[in-house]
Structures are given as structure tokens and as C-alpha cells.
Design a protein around this motif. Structure first.
Motif, mmCIF file in Angstrom:
data_model
loop_
_atom_site.group_PDB
_atom_site.id
_atom_site.type_symbol
_atom_site.label_atom_id
_atom_site.label_comp_id
_atom_site.label_asym_id
_atom_site.label_seq_id
_atom_site.Cartn_x
_atom_site.Cartn_y
_atom_site.Cartn_z
ATOM 1 N N GLU A 140 -1.510 4.188 8.018
ATOM 2 C CA GLU A 140 -1.713 3.009 8.866
ATOM 3 C C GLU A 140 -2.643 2.013 8.169
ATOM 4 O OE1 GLU A 140 -3.253 1.748 13.320
ATOM 5 O OE2 GLU A 140 -3.142 3.869 12.795
ATOM 6 N N ALA A 141 -3.723 2.508 7.594
ATOM 7 C CA ALA A 141 -4.666 1.629 6.897
ATOM 8 C C ALA A 141 -4.003 0.937 5.703
ATOM 9 C CB ALA A 141 -5.885 2.428 6.437
ATOM 10 N N LEU A 142 -3.139 1.661 5.006
ATOM 11 C CA LEU A 142 -2.462 1.133 3.817
ATOM 12 C C LEU A 142 -1.182 0.362 4.172
ATOM 13 C CD1 LEU A 142 -2.997 4.227 1.530
ATOM 14 C CD2 LEU A 142 -3.934 1.927 1.127
ATOM 15 N N GLU A 143 -0.856 0.319 5.457
ATOM 16 C CA GLU A 143 0.342 -0.376 5.940
ATOM 17 C C GLU A 143 1.594 0.130 5.252
ATOM 18 O OE1 GLU A 143 -1.048 -4.372 5.077
ATOM 19 O OE2 GLU A 143 -1.611 -4.611 7.189
ATOM 20 N N CYS A 144 1.761 1.453 5.313
ATOM 21 C CA CYS A 144 2.931 2.078 4.683
ATOM 22 C C CYS A 144 3.324 3.317 5.494
ATOM 23 C CB CYS A 144 2.624 2.462 3.229
ATOM 24 S SG CYS A 144 1.386 3.766 3.049
ATOM 25 N N GLU A 145 4.359 3.977 5.053
ATOM 26 C CA GLU A 145 4.804 5.230 5.670
ATOM 27 C C GLU A 145 4.070 6.395 5.020
ATOM 28 O OE1 GLU A 145 6.981 5.395 8.217
ATOM 29 O OE2 GLU A 145 7.111 3.208 8.184
ATOM 30 N N VAL A 146 3.932 7.484 5.747
ATOM 31 C CA VAL A 146 3.300 8.688 5.193
ATOM 32 C C VAL A 146 4.020 9.118 3.914
ATOM 33 C CG1 VAL A 146 2.829 11.141 5.596
ATOM 34 C CG2 VAL A 146 2.333 9.473 7.381
ATOM 35 N N SER A 147 5.333 9.024 3.910
ATOM 36 C CA SER A 147 6.104 9.430 2.730
ATOM 37 C C SER A 147 5.774 8.599 1.493
ATOM 38 C CB SER A 147 7.605 9.357 3.029
ATOM 39 O OG SER A 147 7.971 8.033 3.350
ATOM 40 N N ASP A 148 5.187 7.433 1.685
ATOM 41 C CA ASP A 148 4.796 6.582 0.551
ATOM 42 C C ASP A 148 3.529 7.060 -0.131
ATOM 43 O OD1 ASP A 148 6.941 4.856 1.049
ATOM 44 O OD2 ASP A 148 5.736 3.562 2.348
ATOM 45 N N ILE A 149 2.773 7.943 0.524
ATOM 46 C CA ILE A 149 1.488 8.357 -0.053
ATOM 47 C C ILE A 149 1.426 9.850 -0.388
ATOM 48 C CG2 ILE A 149 0.172 6.446 0.912
ATOM 49 C CD1 ILE A 149 -0.808 8.356 3.109
ATOM 50 N N ILE A 150 2.465 10.598 -0.062
ATOM 51 C CA ILE A 150 2.443 12.022 -0.441
ATOM 52 C C ILE A 150 3.583 12.345 -1.384
ATOM 53 C CG2 ILE A 150 1.233 12.805 1.605
ATOM 54 C CD1 ILE A 150 3.916 13.785 2.704
ATOM 55 N N MET A 155 -3.054 13.656 -5.039
ATOM 56 C CA MET A 155 -2.234 12.702 -4.294
ATOM 57 C C MET A 155 -2.165 11.400 -5.086
ATOM 58 S SD MET A 155 -3.190 13.422 -0.330
ATOM 59 C CE MET A 155 -1.888 12.318 0.212
ATOM 60 N N GLU A 156 -1.367 11.421 -6.135
ATOM 61 C CA GLU A 156 -1.249 10.267 -7.021
ATOM 62 C C GLU A 156 -0.680 9.050 -6.306
ATOM 63 O OE1 GLU A 156 0.954 11.718 -10.367
ATOM 64 O OE2 GLU A 156 -0.615 13.170 -10.864
ATOM 65 N N LYS A 157 0.226 9.277 -5.366
ATOM 66 C CA LYS A 157 0.807 8.153 -4.628
ATOM 67 C C LYS A 157 -0.244 7.459 -3.763
ATOM 68 C CE LYS A 157 5.620 9.634 -4.209
ATOM 69 N NZ LYS A 157 6.658 9.971 -3.203
ATOM 70 N N LEU A 158 -1.139 8.247 -3.174
ATOM 71 C CA LEU A 158 -2.225 7.675 -2.377
ATOM 72 C C LEU A 158 -3.097 6.800 -3.276
ATOM 73 C CD1 LEU A 158 -4.021 7.411 0.141
ATOM 74 C CD2 LEU A 158 -5.137 9.542 -0.553
ATOM 75 N N HIS A 159 -3.465 7.331 -4.417
ATOM 76 C CA HIS A 159 -4.300 6.588 -5.371
ATOM 77 C C HIS A 159 -3.607 5.288 -5.792
ATOM 78 C CE1 HIS A 159 -6.983 5.840 -8.742
ATOM 79 N NE2 HIS A 159 -5.904 5.652 -9.482
ATOM 80 N N LYS A 160 -2.338 5.390 -6.135
ATOM 81 C CA LYS A 160 -1.575 4.224 -6.593
ATOM 82 C C LYS A 160 -1.494 3.150 -5.503
ATOM 83 C CE LYS A 160 2.761 3.077 -8.841
ATOM 84 N NZ LYS A 160 4.027 3.568 -9.377
ATOM 85 N N LYS A 161 -1.226 3.570 -4.277
ATOM 86 C CA LYS A 161 -1.116 2.624 -3.164
ATOM 87 C C LYS A 161 -2.461 1.936 -2.909
ATOM 88 C CE LYS A 161 2.101 1.631 -0.229
ATOM 89 N NZ LYS A 161 3.133 0.654 -0.591
ATOM 90 N N ARG A 162 -3.543 2.693 -2.996
ATOM 91 C CA ARG A 162 -4.875 2.122 -2.799
ATOM 92 C C ARG A 162 -5.177 1.083 -3.883
ATOM 93 N NH1 ARG A 162 -9.501 3.124 -5.173
ATOM 94 N NH2 ARG A 162 -8.959 5.157 -6.050
ATOM 95 N N ILE A 163 -4.841 1.405 -5.114
ATOM 96 C CA ILE A 163 -5.079 0.485 -6.227
ATOM 97 C C ILE A 163 -4.211 -0.771 -6.079
ATOM 98 C CG2 ILE A 163 -4.873 0.206 -8.739
ATOM 99 C CD1 ILE A 163 -7.270 1.969 -7.751
ATOM 100 N N GLU A 164 -2.968 -0.607 -5.618
ATOM 101 C CA GLU A 164 -2.090 -1.764 -5.388
ATOM 102 C C GLU A 164 -2.722 -2.753 -4.410
ATOM 103 O OE1 GLU A 164 1.715 -0.388 -4.022
ATOM 104 O OE2 GLU A 164 2.224 0.492 -5.964
ATOM 105 N N LYS A 165 -3.445 -2.212 -3.417
ATOM 106 C CA LYS A 165 -4.118 -3.057 -2.425
ATOM 107 C C LYS A 165 -5.384 -3.688 -2.995
ATOM 108 C CE LYS A 165 -1.955 -2.400 1.616
ATOM 109 N NZ LYS A 165 -1.515 -3.482 2.489
#
Length: 64
Positions: free
Chosen positions: A54-64, A6-16
Motif C-alpha cells: 500500500e505504501a509503495l502503491e503496488c501489488e504484493v506480488s510486485d514486492i515478493i 526481498m530484492e523486489k521490495l528493495h528495487k521498488k523502494r529505490i524506484e520511488k
């Protein structure tokens, strides 16, 4: 079965600027699970995807 990381999940977490432990605390999911999702060892259930988004304040589609 080969699960894609889940590269998008990783990327979003790092952005935060969060560690896996921080995301785990904010989402109520274990840091081991987050590691497994990011590495493609497991894929989260639908309810877990919503908690992560919800924790990342984004849509599910942003992390999968």
C-alpha cells in the motif's frame, strides 16, 4: 532456515527514491524491519506485506 532477500521490495523502494526510513514512515513499519526483509534476515507477515504494498502503491506480488 535460509530466507531469500526481498530484492523486489528493495528495487521498488529505490524506484520511488525512498530511503528505508521513508518507507518505514509511510508504511508504519520500523526501518530495522525493512532492512531485515531486504537483506533476507526475516520475512514479513502477510499483514506487513499489505502495508508495504500500500505504501509503495503496488501489488504484493510486485514486492515478493
Amino acid at each position: 532456515m535460509n530466507i531469500q532477500p526481498m530484492e523486489k521490495l528493495h528495487k521498488k523502494r529505490i524506484e520511488k527514491g525512498w530511503s528505508q526510513v521513508e518507507l518505514a514512515k509511510r508504511s508504519g513499519i520500523t526501518n530495522v524491519s525493512i532492512f531485515n526483509y531486504e537483506k533476507g534476515l526475516r520475512f514479513p507477515r502477510r499483514d506487513v506485506l499489505y502495508k508495504l504494498a500500500e505504501a509503495l502503491e503496488c501489488e504484493v506480488s510486485d514486492i515478493i
